[in-house]
Design an enzyme around this catalytic site. Structure first.
Site, PDB file in Angstrom:
ATOM      1  N   LYS A  97      45.936  34.221  52.474  1.00 20.85           N
ATOM      2  CA  LYS A  97      45.912  33.159  51.465  1.00 20.85           C
ATOM      3  C   LYS A  97      45.675  31.787  52.086  1.00 20.85           C
ATOM      4  O   LYS A  97      45.247  30.856  51.394  1.00 20.85           O
ATOM      5  CB  LYS A  97      47.228  33.142  50.687  1.00 20.85           C
ATOM      6  CG  LYS A  97      47.365  34.261  49.670  1.00 20.85           C
ATOM      7  CD  LYS A  97      48.788  34.453  49.197  1.00 20.85           C
ATOM      8  CE  LYS A  97      49.415  33.232  48.586  1.00 20.85           C
ATOM      9  NZ  LYS A  97      50.759  33.523  48.012  1.00 20.85           N
ATOM     10  N   ASP A 113      49.383  33.965  41.641  1.00 25.01           N
ATOM     11  CA  ASP A 113      49.321  35.363  42.054  1.00 25.01           C
ATOM     12  C   ASP A 113      48.696  36.217  40.959  1.00 25.01           C
ATOM     13  O   ASP A 113      48.739  35.873  39.775  1.00 25.01           O
ATOM     14  CB  ASP A 113      50.722  35.894  42.342  1.00 25.01           C
ATOM     15  CG  ASP A 113      51.115  35.765  43.800  1.00 25.01           C
ATOM     16  OD1 ASP A 113      50.246  35.444  44.629  1.00 25.01           O
ATOM     17  OD2 ASP A 113      52.297  35.992  44.114  1.00 25.01           O
ATOM     18  N   ASP A 115      49.789  38.912  39.744  1.00 25.24           N
ATOM     19  CA  ASP A 115      50.770  39.494  38.818  1.00 25.24           C
ATOM     20  C   ASP A 115      51.438  38.415  37.975  1.00 25.24           C
ATOM     21  O   ASP A 115      52.576  38.565  37.538  1.00 25.24           O
ATOM     22  CB  ASP A 115      51.816  40.328  39.567  1.00 25.24           C
ATOM     23  CG  ASP A 115      52.584  39.530  40.610  1.00 25.24           C
ATOM     24  OD1 ASP A 115      52.216  38.368  40.863  1.00 25.24           O
ATOM     25  OD2 ASP A 115      53.555  40.072  41.180  1.00 25.24           O
ATOM     26  N   HIS A 251      55.886  35.409  35.981  1.00 23.51           N
ATOM     27  CA  HIS A 251      55.564  36.096  37.234  1.00 23.51           C
ATOM     28  C   HIS A 251      56.193  37.488  37.203  1.00 23.51           C
ATOM     29  O   HIS A 251      57.405  37.625  37.329  1.00 23.51           O
ATOM     30  CB  HIS A 251      56.123  35.267  38.395  1.00 23.51           C
ATOM     31  CG  HIS A 251      55.581  35.639  39.730  1.00 23.51           C
ATOM     32  ND1 HIS A 251      55.829  34.894  40.857  1.00 23.51           N
ATOM     33  CD2 HIS A 251      54.809  36.666  40.142  1.00 23.51           C
ATOM     34  CE1 HIS A 251      55.236  35.446  41.895  1.00 23.51           C
ATOM     35  NE2 HIS A 251      54.613  36.526  41.483  1.00 23.51           N
TER      36      HIS A 251
END
Length: 334
Positions: A97, A113, A115, A251
């Site tokens: 990242k 992210d 997810d 998240h």
């Protein structure tokens, strides 16, 4: 530690975008597709850039292009060789990242992210003052933190008065610590190169790049409210701090919480609020009206799509075969 983040474009309108990260051949691509559609539903003005490792297959890249994503291939970043036991085996992938700091064609980016789902427009975060690193404070109460003194004494920055930090025994209270699943930052080549150089001399720790970013940006970190990165464990660890109907960004980082794999069998997954959030994710993912309709040729990205995926080194291959080489998610309280 962080150098001045002043590598700005000197001409034209500021370019902004959301950015996420994808690796491997697994099903995490579904999360990124869902994220792209969620941003579209909130009427965000900005594109979603997907930083992909070379092993992301062509059909996954095509799915992302078909959803209007911008594909940018990056090379893996490897931590120094050592015997560190990461909290989760695949966290080692997360160092890659760091490559997103070289996306200097953009003046500001919001990392999310794969997810994560965005349920309300958060474009206003791009207007936060420059020169800072913005993210949501993490929670230390889940077992993934069991190696830390915070967990061992029951201290959490989400409720610092419940168990006070024993300075006489453990020294000064730790600095604020953010969850790296969502953050607002400014790309910068000086910062990018300094991140890579610093990584060479800083020993890896269990939470991989999340620990590293917390160390690196500690002097310019500014907390933002948990509505911008609702880590699911907050629902059962600190419900007094959460108004679920106000959450803008969710998240899905607790064990068993990935909507595209959800069975409801893991701990806390039987909760009605969790089931509701999973259903909300699927409502967006299955909504064909949110599909990106692009009848033009994807100019400039054909090469990335049709190129045969490269084989990563054996360590990454082993992870892939073990079905853990997927989109690298930030370590979390869950």
């Amino acid at each position: 530690m962080a150098p001045e983040m002043n590598n700005k474009l000197s001409y034209g309108e500021k370019k902004r975008a959301y950015v996420t990260f994808l690796a491997g051949t697994g099903d995490y691509v579904k999360g990124v597709v869902g994220l792209a559609k969620g941003l579209r539903k909130t009427k965000s003005k900005y594109p979603l850039v997907v930083a992909v490792l070379p092993d992301v297959p062509a059909d996954h890249r095509r799915q992302l292009l078909d959803q209007g994503c911008v594909i940018k291939e990056i090379q893996p970043v490897y931590p120094p060789d050592n015997q560190t036991q990461f909290a989760m085996a695949y966290y080692v992938l997360n160092y890659s990242k760091l490559r997103i700091w070289k996306f200097v064609e953009y003046s500001k980016l919001i990392y999310l992210d794969g997810d994560i789902q965005v349920f309300e427009n958060i474009d206003h975060l791009f207007d936060l003052p420059d020169g800072n690193f913005y993210a949501v404070k993490d929670c230390f109460c889940e077992k993934t933190w069991s190696h830390t003194p915070q967990y061992k004494i029951g201290y959490c920055q989400q409720c610092p008065d419940k168990v006070t930090w024993p300075e006489s025994e453990l020294g000064p209270k730790p600095p604020l610590y953010f969850n790296a699943g969502m953050f607002v930052y400014e790309p910068s080549l000086p910062t990018y190169y300094n991140l890579l150089e610093t990584l060479k001399v800083v020993p890896p720790t269990p939470f991989a790049e999340q620990d590293f970013l917390n160390m690196y940006f500690k002097d310019i970190y500014k907390p933002i409210p948990p509505v911008y990165n609702l880590v699911l464990a907050m629902l059962w660890r600190h419900p007094e701090n959460i108004e679920l109907n106000e959450a803008k960004v969710v998240h899905y980082c607790a064990a068993g919480a990935k909507p595209w794999r959800f069975t409801g069998q893991e701990g806390n997954m039987e909760r009605e609020d969790i089931k509701m959030l999973v259903e909300k994710w699927w409502d967006i993912y299955n909504d064909e009206s949110l599909d990106y309709k692009n009848f033009n040729v994807h100019c400039g990205q054909k090469e990335d799509v049709h190129r045969k995926p490269k084989t990563l080194p054996q360590f990454f291959t082993d992870l892939s075969e073990a079905d853990v080489l997927q989109c690298a998610k930030a370590p979390s309280a869950a």
